[in-house]
Design an enzyme around this catalytic site. Structure first.
Site, PDB file in Angstrom:
ATOM      1  N   CYS A 143       0.820  -1.201   0.000  1.00  0.00           N
ATOM      2  CA  CYS A 143       0.000   0.000   0.000  1.00  0.00           C
ATOM      3  C   CYS A 143       0.860   1.260   0.000  1.00  0.00           C
ATOM      4  CB  CYS A 143      -0.868   0.051   1.245  1.00  0.00           C
ATOM      5  SG  CYS A 143      -1.908  -1.374   1.449  1.00  0.00           S
ATOM      6  N   GLU A 179      10.129 -13.752 -11.393  1.00  0.00           N
ATOM      7  CA  GLU A 179       9.244 -12.675 -10.928  1.00  0.00           C
ATOM      8  C   GLU A 179       8.743 -11.784 -12.051  1.00  0.00           C
ATOM      9  OE1 GLU A 179      10.796 -10.037  -7.900  1.00  0.00           O
ATOM     10  OE2 GLU A 179      12.774 -10.021  -8.796  1.00  0.00           O
ATOM     11  N   LYS A 200      15.027 -13.391 -10.741  1.00  0.00           N
ATOM     12  CA  LYS A 200      14.705 -12.328 -11.702  1.00  0.00           C
ATOM     13  C   LYS A 200      13.767 -12.865 -12.778  1.00  0.00           C
ATOM     14  CE  LYS A 200      15.516  -9.584  -9.920  1.00  0.00           C
ATOM     15  NZ  LYS A 200      16.129  -9.525  -8.640  1.00  0.00           N
ATOM     16  N   ASN A 225      -1.958   2.175   5.784  1.00  0.00           N
ATOM     17  CA  ASN A 225      -1.048   1.079   5.392  1.00  0.00           C
ATOM     18  C   ASN A 225      -0.737   0.279   6.647  1.00  0.00           C
ATOM     19  OD1 ASN A 225      -0.851   2.376   2.993  1.00  0.00           O
ATOM     20  ND2 ASN A 225       1.318   2.893   3.178  1.00  0.00           N
ATOM     21  N   GLY A 226      -0.576  -1.017   6.485  1.00  0.00           N
ATOM     22  CA  GLY A 226      -0.221  -1.839   7.643  1.00  0.00           C
ATOM     23  C   GLY A 226      -1.331  -2.821   7.946  1.00  0.00           C
ATOM     24  N   TRP A 228      -2.834  -2.711  -1.525  1.00  0.00           N
ATOM     25  CA  TRP A 228      -2.376  -4.067  -1.848  1.00  0.00           C
ATOM     26  C   TRP A 228      -3.102  -4.959  -0.849  1.00  0.00           C
ATOM     27  CZ3 TRP A 228       0.446  -8.179   0.279  1.00  0.00           C
ATOM     28  CH2 TRP A 228       1.066  -9.043  -0.635  1.00  0.00           C
ATOM     29  N   GLU A 278      19.784 -15.625  -7.751  1.00  0.00           N
ATOM     30  CA  GLU A 278      19.311 -14.295  -8.104  1.00  0.00           C
ATOM     31  C   GLU A 278      18.826 -14.259  -9.563  1.00  0.00           C
ATOM     32  OE1 GLU A 278      18.397 -11.844  -6.598  1.00  0.00           O
ATOM     33  OE2 GLU A 278      18.480 -10.196  -8.022  1.00  0.00           O
ATOM     34  N   ARG A 317       5.244   0.235  -6.158  1.00  0.00           N
ATOM     35  CA  ARG A 317       5.252  -0.579  -4.938  1.00  0.00           C
ATOM     36  C   ARG A 317       4.334  -1.794  -5.064  1.00  0.00           C
ATOM     37  NH1 ARG A 317       6.708   2.635  -0.230  1.00  0.00           N
ATOM     38  NH2 ARG A 317       5.160   1.561   1.015  1.00  0.00           N
ATOM     39  N   LYS A 352       6.872  -3.794  -4.231  1.00  0.00           N
ATOM     40  CA  LYS A 352       8.273  -3.394  -4.144  1.00  0.00           C
ATOM     41  C   LYS A 352       8.779  -3.447  -2.710  1.00  0.00           C
ATOM     42  CE  LYS A 352      12.214  -1.732  -5.465  1.00  0.00           C
ATOM     43  NZ  LYS A 352      13.114  -2.707  -6.089  1.00  0.00           N
ATOM     44  N   HIS A 398      21.568 -35.042  -7.302  1.00  0.00           N
ATOM     45  CA  HIS A 398      20.754 -35.520  -6.177  1.00  0.00           C
ATOM     46  C   HIS A 398      19.265 -35.281  -6.435  1.00  0.00           C
ATOM     47  CE1 HIS A 398      24.355 -36.364  -3.913  1.00  0.00           C
ATOM     48  NE2 HIS A 398      24.815 -35.184  -4.323  1.00  0.00           N
TER      49      HIS A 398
END
Ligand code: M6R
Length: 606
Positions: free
Chosen positions: A2, A486, A483, A98-99, A74, A479, A27, A601, A502
């Site tokens: 948010c 996502e 990338k 927010n929260g 969000w 990483e 975000r 974000k 394995h």
């Protein structure tokens, strides 16, 4: 996650707020809303979807007024929908939040029993209802808010208005909220990039702070009702830094900014004639007493920690433990007061990483944050902070934050190794000369991207990817895989190359692209063996190496050569082509590169 913005000043609030909301889009969000205070009334518009959709709806109404608040949501409690979008208006009180309010069920139940009717599924809606209940008891607006905030458990950043009162009130606890200071005008925002084109003077609110904007003044107080003072900070980011600058996406711009970002992170850190790395701002504990170093973070920042571990253990000979922040405190880690706990975060607001810092503080360890955002919670609350100077990172997929975090780990390792007598000044000087060449080497990769675009075109329709590497390259392939998944939504898995037999080797066939990092370093011979294993099963190898004469060069499907550097710094160079391949594939597939689905974000809830 948010985002909140607010404005009170001499100009029309509507376009200032919409503009700032657009800048918060990165975000991640699923609905948006705005409330404007006009002629003692408050007009609210909100909807599911993008800020541009909100603009279309809102433009049918004439939203005129010089004070307002707005929000991108969000979803946490309740699906993305108009009824759950903020602002929430109850009676004459309007709130954006927010929260997460953890005790909202109890409050809701209690208020319901005294006749309050709720119209959303959110936790947020209890806030305006509680304020109303305190107003009904005869409290003034600010006091009603203060009493409400004291009842809330969990996290909040809020902006609140009321009809017939030309006051804007903001408050925060465990969710970020900043005040921007203009000329006779005030801005509120969840982060700096949202309003950096308006001002570079900020107050970073701290937990339990309240800000009351009345006439042309701000009153700062805490939720105990005591007046407080907060410093005004000047941020040297510019509006242009938070723009795309001609690139199609922020992510691509940020990949191309890496030479500058790394250079700026190194700036002022060397006393070259002495062969020293300078961290004057830090008061580290006596290093010879340090028994263990912890490195804790989430996502990309966690991968930087894994690289940091390789550097530190090899050169300092102090045990390092890395942890995913969301796991850390739940396993009851045995932290001693002689330990150092390094928290890494681009945003400095990741809830789990903040919680890990608190765990470290409780144990009496020295907490050190590596952050990109000035004034962020981790930057303010850790015992020490080292800033990466990457500039604002807007793309949800982290790129330049990662390479600058690795640069900081390298500098810190040199500093500590020198202090511990593990590296003399000549050795440090030699290492400094290597990292100083890195920006130029990244630049040379960025000047030869056409073969990466070609690789992207070749494999863009693949359903799965495998990434393998050994030693310090294992976190780098993690990483690279992160990338790709996502932003392109293609399933990608990363494995330590030696672990392949394995299990994951069962996946290999002629359809599977396998990205392998194999420079000519201590991992070389073993990784060649792993490439043989992939080729024997007709997997499609994409090889990243610093050696054009690599013994597998003629047998793999694709090879990309990076410049040579020392082992510790290879991840910075190796990750750049991985970032670019992920970007080019996502762009070819037409995904929303900068705001991929379901992602935020800055993950400010646990
Ligand atoms: O702001 P932080 O560095 O604390 O964020 C941590 C992760 O949320 C972040 O790295 C995330 O994994 C990115 N989307 C990766 O590209």
């Amino acid at each position: 996650m948010c985002g909140i913005v607010g404005y009170k000043g001499k100009d029309e609030a509507y376009s200032i707020l919409i503009d700032a909301l657009k800048k918060l889009e990165y975000r991640g969000y699923d609905s948006a809303g705005i409330a404007i205070w006009q002629n003692n009334k408050i007009v609210v518009e909100r909807n599911k979807g993008k800020v541009d959709d909100l603009r279309k709806i809102a433009s049918k109404n004439i939203l005129k007024g010089k004070m307002g608040i707005a929000h991108t949501r969000w979803a946490t409690h309740g699906t993305p929908s108009e009824r759950n979008a903020h602002p929430h208006k109850v009676g004459d009180v309007v709130v954006v939040h927010n929260g997460i309010i953890e005790n909202y069920m109890d409050i809701k139940e209690r208020l319901h029993q005294i006749g309050h009717e709720f119209s959303s599924d959110t936790d947020t809606e209890v806030i305006p209802h509680l304020i109303i209940s305190y107003l009904e008891k005869g409290n003034d607006f600010v006091e009603a808010i203060r009493l409400t905030l004291k009842e809330l458990q969990g996290s909040y950043a809020v902006a609140i208005m009321r009809e017939n009162e030309r006051i804007l009130v903001a408050a925060k606890k465990e969710s970020p909220l900043i005040i921007g200071l203009g000329d006779d005008e005030f801005y509120l925002a969840s982060d700096v990039p949202a309003i950096i084109n308006k001002t570079n003077r900020f107050i970073f609110l701290e937990d339990n702070d309240m800000a009351v904007f009345r006439d042309d003044k701000i009153l700062l107080m805490n939720t105990e009702g005591e007046n407080i003072e907060r410093k005004i900070n000047t941020v040297n980011w510019t509006g242009a830094m938070a723009e795309k600058g001609g690139y199609k996406h922020f992510m691509l711009k940020e990949i191309f900014e890496q030479p500058r970002a790394v250079s700026e992170t190194l700036l002022g850190r060397f006393k070259e004639e002495k062969g020293e790395v300078d961290f004057e701002e830090l008061t580290l504990p006596e290093l010879k007493n340090v028994k263990k170093i912890w490195m804790v973070a989430c996502g990309t920042s966690y991968h930087a920690c894994m690289i940091g571990k390789h550097m530190f253990e090899a050169n300092l000979r102090i045990p390092v433990e890395t942890d995913i922040a969301s796991e850390f405190r739940y396993r009851n880690p045995i932290i001693s007061k002689n330990d150092i706990l390094i928290l890494v975060s681009q945003s400095g607001e990741t809830a789990d990483t903040i919680a890990a810092m608190k765990e470290g503080k409780r144990s009496g360890a020295y907490t050190l944050s590596i952050c990109n955002v000035l004034g962020s919670t981790l930057a303010r609350e850790a015992d020490g902070v080292i800033f990466t100077h990457a500039g604002p990172e807007i793309g949800v997929a982290s790129t330049k934050a990662f390479t600058t975090q690795i640069a900081v780990f390298f500098l810190l390792m040199l500093h500590m190794a020198n202090k511990l007598g593990k590296m003399d000044n000549d050795e440090v000087r030699g290492m400094i000369s290597e990292i100083k060449k890195i920006p130029h080497k990244i630049q040379s990769i960025l000047e030869h991207t056409s073969s990466l675009e070609e690789i992207a075109r070749r494999y863009m329709t693949s359903k799965d990817f495998l990434y393998i590497g050994r030693g310090i390259h294992y976190p780098t392939v993690m990483e690279g895989a992160l990338k790709l998944k996502e932003i392109s939504y293609i399933h990608a898995e990363a494995y330590a190359a030696g672990e392949m037999k394995h299990g994951p080797i069962a996946l290999i066939d002629e359809k599977l692209p396998v990205a392998v990092i194999s420079p000519r370093d201590q991992t070389y011979i073993k990784t060649c063996g792993n490439i043989e294993e992939v080729l024997a099963r007709r997997g499609r190898v994409i090889l990243f190496t610093d050696d054009p004469q690599h013994e597998m060069a003629k047998r793999v499907d694709n090879i990309f050569t990076i410049p040579e550097t020392i082992y510790e710094l290879l991840p910075i160079l190796c990750v750049v082509p991985l970032q670019l391949i992920a970007y080019y594939i996502a762009n070819l597939l037409g995904t929303d590169v900068d705001q991929p689905r379901n992602l935020a974000k800055s993950v400010t809830v646990e």
